[in-house]
Design a protein around this motif. Structure first.
Motif, PDB file in Angstrom:
ATOM      1  N   ASN A 128       0.823  -1.196   0.000  1.00  0.00           N
ATOM      2  CA  ASN A 128       0.000   0.000   0.000  1.00  0.00           C
ATOM      3  C   ASN A 128       0.868   1.262   0.000  1.00  0.00           C
ATOM      4  N   LEU A 129       0.873   2.003  -1.088  1.00  0.00           N
ATOM      5  CA  LEU A 129       1.685   3.225  -1.167  1.00  0.00           C
ATOM      6  C   LEU A 129       0.815   4.432  -0.830  1.00  0.00           C
ATOM      7  N   GLN A 130       1.334   5.250   0.065  1.00  0.00           N
ATOM      8  CA  GLN A 130       0.599   6.458   0.448  1.00  0.00           C
ATOM      9  C   GLN A 130       1.532   7.643   0.411  1.00  0.00           C
ATOM     10  N   LEU A 131       0.926   8.832   0.438  1.00  0.00           N
ATOM     11  CA  LEU A 131       1.741  10.046   0.484  1.00  0.00           C
ATOM     12  C   LEU A 131       2.289  10.184   1.896  1.00  0.00           C
ATOM     13  N   ILE A 132       3.614  10.118   2.038  1.00  0.00           N
ATOM     14  CA  ILE A 132       4.203  10.206   3.376  1.00  0.00           C
ATOM     15  C   ILE A 132       5.361  11.189   3.372  1.00  0.00           C
ATOM     16  N   SER A 133       5.699  11.632   4.566  1.00  0.00           N
ATOM     17  CA  SER A 133       6.855  12.514   4.706  1.00  0.00           C
ATOM     18  C   SER A 133       8.069  11.639   4.989  1.00  0.00           C
ATOM     19  N   PHE A 134       8.945  11.587   4.011  1.00  0.00           N
ATOM     20  CA  PHE A 134      10.084  10.660   4.078  1.00  0.00           C
ATOM     21  C   PHE A 134      11.006  11.023   5.238  1.00  0.00           C
ATOM     22  N   ASN A 135      11.230  12.347   5.424  1.00  0.00           N
ATOM     23  CA  ASN A 135      12.149  12.771   6.481  1.00  0.00           C
ATOM     24  C   ASN A 135      11.617  12.373   7.858  1.00  0.00           C
ATOM     25  N   ASP A 136      10.267  12.377   8.031  1.00  0.00           N
ATOM     26  CA  ASP A 136       9.694  11.970   9.314  1.00  0.00           C
ATOM     27  C   ASP A 136      10.003  10.493   9.583  1.00  0.00           C
ATOM     28  N   VAL A 137       9.847   9.658   8.542  1.00  0.00           N
ATOM     29  CA  VAL A 137      10.117   8.230   8.694  1.00  0.00           C
ATOM     30  C   VAL A 137      11.560   8.024   9.138  1.00  0.00           C
TER      31      VAL A 137
END
Lengths: 493, 217
Positions: free
Chosen positions: A339-348
């Motif tokens: 499942n691909l979603q819009l995420i904040s990569f830097n937060d991860v």
């Protein structure tokens, strides 16, 4: 049978050959037929004209108002010998007398055995004056007569007789004819010969085409035989490129490359199965052996505790391994459950850094982060597991007092994550295989640290699911850098 | 009997070694092939248990080098279980092949069989002057009376029986019965021998002064 390429080739060859033979035979036969009749006609015409000219050589001139033809030079015979000396002049009556025929003759119905041309001369009221068999030839007479008289008409009588009819002097009729029996027989023989030769050629051609079709198809048959010999057990056989025509060599090469890829894939699969089985069996063996040993006699509580601890460690290792294998299987299967979603990569990434801070400080390794904020389409769970994995590696394989630099920047619409350690580094010869399943740089050490040997393979799988790339650079003794590139989310509105 | 175990998985290595020791074997441990080779250069072993997949030097490389120098029986203990793997292992010079996971008793039985064969004794039960020794069950009896021997005592009498008619020096015996972890104590062997003599009540072990001990048939 008509599905077979070979029979199709054979059929086309044969049909083509038969058509060519029939057409050329027909044309040739027609030419022979025509020239035969032309020759007969030419001779008959020549004879008729000769007769006509001979008749006209008697005075008085045949047609009023026209000048009498000049005296003919004696025409040469076809064999080049001089004609017999002209007979003494006779009166017309004398000549006609010579021509008179017996009334009981059924001429021209009767056919003489040699098929000699015959002639008849008749008066204007159809009285038969003369009939005789004449020798052929005398084209000189024809050329001369053409100057004075219209073209003679040719008549064909039922293919059995050929006659030339013309109006002779004083309205008389001249008919010169010839039976066609001999020519017909000749033509029939020629036709039979042609048919026989044609059939022979056809049979020969079909035989040759059979051989040619066989030769053309043989490499294909051989290729299929070789391909059939390949099996999961033995993929080493290849098509022989030396004895294949250039058109098929391309195909053979393509097939060979395919076979090589298949072989590599099979061997990778085999290797993977062997590795997975080895990795699963080893902890299982440990559990079984320590349990058997513990149960073989009465032990102290400390010994039992040790046994349970060893078993637990082995069980944990198996759990790790099974989880890793499941993760790989999921990555291998399809996109459905990814499942691909819009995420904040830097937060991860910063979350992972936060979680691993304690572990880093325990090992006296500094984590230094510089994270540009960027949004991507991704699966945060699998990404964070992967980043945990990479940062953990960077901490474990570091030197005491070492550092791990974690940066995110944007380059060419790509989010670039770099995890760079100042650790032990990886010898260059290992780098190409680093992302392969169960590949271990230092087998003993990574196993002691609980690694399943699947971590980097899973990382690669995750990144590829995100349409990204993962690369590694390393200098042995100085440190390793993992670089991950992921497409940046762009707001199109 | 002295055994070398070459195995890279530390827990398994420790477990096998412990189980062997409890059964009266002297055991040396090596965690990879090269370590195994150095052990083999120092001591003589009655058998070797060898893992195949190891770091640094794997089982195949170990065997290739080892077989040029020694004839000691080798038992491969491997997680690879295909026919090809077994055939390859045996062709490399191993004498037996056991796949993981395995039953300890099977490992011991195969090991015992290997040692017996290498010493030229086919039989598992030997009777000498009324003393019956069963190598399989590790039981000794005199007539109908069972004799309780410790593991070390049994391995000493086992060695002397298997190498019967040959004089075994104290150090020979020591080397076969104790592993590298044990400090050499010159009278330890004598103490064990005298204990065996007391327990058997039949003196089948002769002393050759200045040379060692022998069981002659």
């Amino acid at each position: 049978m008509f599905k077979s390429l070979r029979w199709k080739l054979q059929f086309f060859y044969s049909t083509l050959l038969a058509t060519v033979i029939i057409c050329s035979g027909s044309v040739f036969y027609y030419q022979v037929w025509r020239s035969t009749f032309a020759e007969v006609d030419r001779r008959l015409e020549a004879s008729a004209l000769y007769l006509d000219v001979t008749l006209r050589s008697f005075p008085p001139p045949i047609q009023q108002g026209l000048e009498a033809p000049p005296m003919l030079p004696p025409p040469l015979r076809p064999d080049g010998t001089a004609p017999p000396p002209p007979r003494p002049r006779r009166s017309k009556e004398q000549f006609l007398e010579e021509l008179r025929l017996p009334q009981d003759s059924n001429f021209p119905g009767e056919v003489n055995p040699d098929d000699q041309p015959y002639f008849l001369v008749m008066t204007s009221n159809d009285m038969l004056l003369k009939k005789e068999f004449v020798p052929l030839g005398y084209s000189e007479a024809q050329s001369l007569a053409e100057q004075f008289y219209p073209q003679p008409t040719l008549t064909m009588l039922e293919n059995k007789l050929r006659e030339v009819r013309m109006i002779g002097p004083s309205g008389s009729k001249i008919i010169v004819g010839k039976s066609l029996r001999r020519e017909t027989i000749q033509l029939r023989n020629i036709a039979i010969q042609f048919t026989a030769i044609g059939l022979a050629f056809l049979v020969l051609g079909v035989g040759i085409s059979f051989a040619i079709a066989y030769r053309m198809v043989r490499p294909i048959t051989q290729m299929s035989v070789t391909a059939e010999l390949l099996s999961e057990k033995d993929m080493s056989k290849r098509l022989d490129l030396n004895h294949v025509d250039s058109e098929l060599a391309g195909l053979a090469e393509v097939l060979n490359r395919l076979f090589s890829r298949l072989e590599a894939s099979f061997s990778r699969q085999r290797q993977f199965t062997a590795d997975a089985s080895h990795e699963l069996r080893t902890p299982l063996t440990v559990i079984r052996s320590v349990s058997e040993l513990a149960l073989s006699q009465v032990r102290s509580p400390t010994e039992y505790q040790e046994t349970i601890e060893v078993s637990l460690k082995a069980a944990e290792r198996m759990t790790n391994l099974v989880n890793g294998l499941l993760a790989l299987a999921r990555l291998d299967s399809s996109n459905a459950d990814f499942n691909l979603q819009l995420i904040s990569f830097n937060d991860v990434v910063s979350e992972s850094i936060g979680l691993l801070g304690a572990m880093a400080s325990e090992r006296k390794v500094g984590l230094i982060a510089d994270l540009h904020s960027v949004q991507i389409f991704g699966n945060s769970e699998s990404l964070s597991r992967m980043i945990d994995n990479l940062i953990t590696n960077a901490i474990i394989y570091n030197k005491p007092g070492g550092k791990v630099f974690i940066t995110i920047r944007i380059h060419d619409d790509k989010a670039v994550l770099e995890i760079k350690d100042t650790g032990v580094g990886i010898p260059e010869e290992h780098l190409p295989f680093l992302f392969e399943r169960f590949y271990r740089v230092d087998k003993a050490r990574s196993r002691l640290s609980g690694g399943s040997g699947l971590g980097l393979a899973i990382c690669k799988g995750v990144i590829e699911k995100h349409n990204g790339t993962i690369t590694v650079q390393s200098i042995f003794g100085e440190g390793t850098t993992f670089r991950i590139q992921l497409p940046v989310f762009k707001n199109l509105d | 009997m002295r055994i070398l175990v070459v195995e890279d998985e530390p827990d398994l290595l420790r477990t096998i070694a412990k189980a062997l020791r409890e059964n009266g074997y002297a055991v040396d441990e090596a965690t990879d092939g090269s370590e195994g080779l150095s052990c083999a250069a120092i001591s003589r072993y009655d058998a070797i248990i060898l893992d195949m997949m190891m770091p640094v030097m794997d089982g195949a490389q170990f065997l290739a080098k080892f077989r040029k120098l020694y004839r000691t029986p080798v038992l491969i203990l491997s997680a690879r279980d295909t026919v090809e793997n077994r055939v390859d292992g045996l062709n490399l010079g191993a004498d037996d092949y056991l796949t993981k996971p395995f039953a300890m008793v099977e490992l011991f039985a195969r090991l015992q069989a290997l040692i017996r064969r290498s010493l030229g004794t086919g039989d598992n039960i030997v009777t000498i002057q009324g003393v019956t020794i069963n190598f399989g069950s590790k039981l000794v009896s005199v007539g109908r009376r069972k004799v309780e021997l410790t593991a070390k005592e049994f391995s000493i009498i086992e060695l002397l029986v298997l190498k019967k008619n040959r004089v075994m020096s104290r150090s020979d015996i020591f080397e076969h019965v104790y592993d590298v972890n044990e400090d050499s104590m010159s009278n330890l062997v004598d103490v064990h021998i005298s204990n065996i003599r007391k327990k058997l009540e039949v003196d089948i072990i002769e002393t050759r002064r200045g040379l060692g001990y022998i069981i002659s048939v």
